[in-house]
Design a protein around this motif. Structure first.
Motif, short mmCIF file in Angstrom:
data_model
loop_
_atom_site.label_atom_id
_atom_site.label_comp_id
_atom_site.label_asym_id
_atom_site.label_seq_id
_atom_site.Cartn_x
_atom_site.Cartn_y
_atom_site.Cartn_z
N ALA A 2 -0.90 11.42 8.65
CA ALA A 2 -1.89 11.31 9.72
C ALA A 2 -2.02 9.87 10.21
O ALA A 2 -3.10 9.27 10.14
CB ALA A 2 -3.24 11.82 9.22
N PRO A 3 -0.92 9.31 10.73
CA PRO A 3 -1.01 7.91 11.20
C PRO A 3 -2.02 7.73 12.32
O PRO A 3 -2.66 6.68 12.42
CB PRO A 3 0.42 7.60 11.68
N GLY A 4 -2.20 8.77 13.16
CA GLY A 4 -3.18 8.66 14.22
C GLY A 4 -4.60 8.56 13.69
O GLY A 4 -5.45 7.88 14.27
N LEU A 5 -4.86 9.20 12.56
CA LEU A 5 -6.18 9.14 11.96
C LEU A 5 -6.48 7.72 11.48
O LEU A 5 -7.61 7.24 11.63
CB LEU A 5 -6.28 10.12 10.79
N LEU A 6 -5.49 7.04 10.93
CA LEU A 6 -5.71 5.65 10.50
C LEU A 6 -6.15 4.81 11.69
O LEU A 6 -7.08 4.00 11.59
CB LEU A 6 -4.43 5.08 9.90
N ALA A 7 -5.48 4.98 12.82
CA ALA A 7 -5.83 4.22 14.02
C ALA A 7 -7.23 4.57 14.50
O ALA A 7 -8.01 3.68 14.91
CB ALA A 7 -4.80 4.47 15.12
N CYS A 20 -9.84 5.91 5.06
CA CYS A 20 -10.62 4.69 4.83
C CYS A 20 -10.10 3.94 3.62
O CYS A 20 -9.97 2.70 3.63
CB CYS A 20 -12.09 5.04 4.62
N GLU A 21 -9.77 4.69 2.55
CA GLU A 21 -9.29 4.05 1.33
C GLU A 21 -7.90 3.46 1.52
O GLU A 21 -7.57 2.42 0.94
CB GLU A 21 -9.30 5.05 0.18
N HIS A 22 -7.07 4.10 2.33
CA HIS A 22 -5.76 3.52 2.63
C HIS A 22 -5.93 2.18 3.35
O HIS A 22 -5.29 1.19 2.98
CB HIS A 22 -4.95 4.48 3.51
N LEU A 23 -6.79 2.15 4.33
CA LEU A 23 -7.02 0.92 5.09
C LEU A 23 -7.67 -0.15 4.22
O LEU A 23 -7.40 -1.34 4.38
CB LEU A 23 -7.87 1.22 6.32
N VAL A 71 -3.76 8.59 -0.80
CA VAL A 71 -3.95 7.28 -0.16
C VAL A 71 -2.62 6.76 0.36
O VAL A 71 -2.54 6.14 1.42
CB VAL A 71 -4.59 6.28 -1.15
N ARG A 72 -1.57 7.03 -0.39
CA ARG A 72 -0.24 6.62 0.05
C ARG A 72 0.28 7.54 1.15
O ARG A 72 0.86 7.10 2.14
CB ARG A 72 0.71 6.61 -1.16
N ARG A 73 0.07 8.85 0.99
CA ARG A 73 0.67 9.82 1.91
C ARG A 73 -0.02 9.87 3.26
O ARG A 73 0.60 10.26 4.25
CB ARG A 73 0.64 11.22 1.29
N VAL A 74 -1.28 9.51 3.35
CA VAL A 74 -2.01 9.70 4.60
C VAL A 74 -1.38 8.91 5.75
O VAL A 74 -1.45 9.32 6.91
CB VAL A 74 -3.50 9.33 4.43
N ALA A 75 -0.73 7.79 5.43
CA ALA A 75 -0.08 7.01 6.49
C ALA A 75 1.07 7.78 7.12
O ALA A 75 1.38 7.60 8.31
CB ALA A 75 0.42 5.69 5.93
N VAL A 107 0.82 -1.21 0.00
CA VAL A 107 0.00 0.00 0.00
C VAL A 107 0.85 1.27 0.00
O VAL A 107 0.49 2.27 -0.62
CB VAL A 107 -0.97 -0.01 1.21
N ARG A 108 2.00 1.24 0.66
CA ARG A 108 2.83 2.45 0.76
C ARG A 108 3.60 2.75 -0.52
O ARG A 108 4.17 3.83 -0.67
CB ARG A 108 3.80 2.34 1.94
N THR A 109 3.64 1.79 -1.45
CA THR A 109 4.33 2.02 -2.72
C THR A 109 3.41 1.91 -3.93
O THR A 109 3.63 2.58 -4.94
CB THR A 109 5.48 1.00 -2.90
N ASP A 110 2.38 1.08 -3.84
CA ASP A 110 1.56 0.81 -5.02
C ASP A 110 0.24 1.58 -5.04
O ASP A 110 -0.44 1.60 -6.07
CB ASP A 110 1.24 -0.69 -5.11
N SER A 111 -0.16 2.18 -3.93
CA SER A 111 -1.36 3.02 -3.96
C SER A 111 -0.98 4.38 -4.52
O SER A 111 0.15 4.61 -4.94
CB SER A 111 -1.98 3.13 -2.56
N TRP A 112 -1.91 5.30 -4.54
CA TRP A 112 -1.69 6.55 -5.25
C TRP A 112 -1.87 7.75 -4.33
O TRP A 112 -2.59 7.72 -3.34
CB TRP A 112 -2.66 6.65 -6.42
#
Length: 399
Positions: free
Chosen positions: A96-101, A145-148, A89-93, A81-86
């Motif tokens: 905003a890593p806290g937002l993913l959690a 949401c799309e990253h996850l 979606v890739r940058r949000v990790a 996901v950190r290399t193949d998404s766009w």
């Protein structure tokens, strides 16, 4: 018609692409209609959501419906996901890593949820999202949401009537056996995905097999070579093709008696080079082309008759017309070179069946396209009860 019929279609084609354009019908409904005829779309909706979810969504070709077992074969893509998404979606990790959690925790507690529902629960209103152009304008919560979803930490428990993805935990959606299965080695997954592609496509070049699941060239070429060595794929020559082609060892060569309108996102025609090589039809999606520059229309469906693509029609479901009775509007109709004489009557019968399936009272043909006059005449006299399994042309398939 039961859910098992829908599952058999999915097993046969392996991937059904999803698209949001709704000028006729959501695209994922159409491949099942093309192969089964009229069916209850509620059955497909139910098969795509708990508690008896048998079809799941992921980035396979594009956003697609796949069987749960196929979802497992795409875990290597989830891990990238950190290399193949766009883009975001890739940058949000990183941003905003806290937002993913937070998103994951909210879905775990309250799911299934749409991104708007997650935003409301996190008090992160979507109203702050700038509306800069016609494309995707996602809030940061939607992007999370799309990253996850891409990463496989969330999956889709169906969609709403507004076509919003309903996010949920995989353990509440996927079968236990699929969840418990180990991650396949990426090379093994590539072989299985290429084998699925070959079984679905019948005959294709390596590029066509690769495109089916949007694989990278190197693992796809290696998988093809290994499958040839194992006897799963058979190298074949196809007249007029300038590259090697491959046939699945289990493929059969039946007499084709098809009569079907195909979504422009149907897997039978989505690899445009193969479509042109097999049928001589140069098919281009013109949805995003300015109206004045379109050649065939906005939402154009090829028409398969026997073994040939004989025509194409630009269709619109005008649901408000005739006091709400609805009209299937043929905005344009074009014949392919050498189309048989029975094409207008066969196409009119298929359009009548499509209109009835969509709950539209009638079909109306406009004047655009060289086939439109004959189609309008045929549509005025069509018998909606024509047997879709019959050969309406009297011409042998391919003749």
């Amino acid at each position: 018609m039961v859910t098992a019929h829908l599952q058999r279609v999915l097993e046969r084609v392996a991937v059904v692409q999803i698209d949001s354009v709704n000028v006729l019908a959501r695209s994922h409904y159409l491949p099942f209609f093309s192969r089964l005829g009229p069916y209850d779309r509620a059955l497909l909706d139910a098969a795509c959501r708990p508690p008896r979810q048998r079809i799941v969504e992921y980035w396979a070709h594009e956003a697609s419906l796949v069987a749960p077992a196929t979802h497992r074969l795409l875990r290597w893509r989830m891990a990238r996901v950190r290399t193949d998404s766009w883009g975001g979606v890739r940058r949000v990790a990183e941003e905003a890593p806290g937002l993913l959690a937070d998103v994951l925790a909210v879905v775990a507690e309250r799911g299934p949820l749409t991104a708007r529902e997650v935003e409301a629960l996190l008090a992160a209103p979507a109203a702050a999202v700038p509306r800069l152009h016609w494309g995707w304008n996602w809030s940061q919560v939607k992007t999370a949401c799309e990253h996850l979803f891409f990463a496989g930490a969330l999956t889709a428990a169906g969609r709403t009537a507004q076509f919003e993805r309903r996010y949920d935990l995989p353990e509440r959606v996927l079968p236990a056996a699929v969840l418990a299965a180990p991650d396949p080695d990426p090379a093994e997954a590539a072989r299985e995905l290429v084998a699925l592609s070959a079984a679905a496509a019948g005959v294709a070049t390596e590029a066509g097999l690769r495109d089916y699941f949007r694989l990278r060239p190197e693992p796809s070429r290696r998988a093809v070579a290994e499958l040839v060595e194992a006897g799963v794929l058979l190298p074949v020559e196809v007249g007029g093709w300038d590259r090697p082609a491959y046939l699945h060892a289990g493929a059969t060569l039946p007499r084709v008696r098809a009569r079907a309108l195909l979504s422009p996102f149907d897997s039978l025609v989505w690899h445009r080079e193969r479509t042109e090589q097999l049928w001589g039809m140069r098919l281009r999606l013109e949805v995003y082309t300015p109206a004045a520059a379109r050649v065939h229309g906005y939402y154009v469906l090829p028409f398969l008759l026997g073994e040939r693509l004989v025509a194409r029609v630009d269709l619109k479901a005008d649901r408000a017309a005739d006091g709400g009775a609805g009209v299937l509007r043929v905005q344009a109709a074009w014949a392919e070179p050498g189309a048989p004489a029975g094409t207008p009557s066969a196409l009119a019968a298929e359009l009548a069946e499509l209109a009835a399936w969509l709950g539209l009272a009638r079909t109306a043909v406009r004047g655009a396209g060289d086939l439109a006059p004959a189609l309008a005449s045929a549509a005025g006299a069509v018998d909606p009860g024509v047997d879709p399994g019959a050969d309406p042309t009297g011409v042998p398939p391919g003749g």
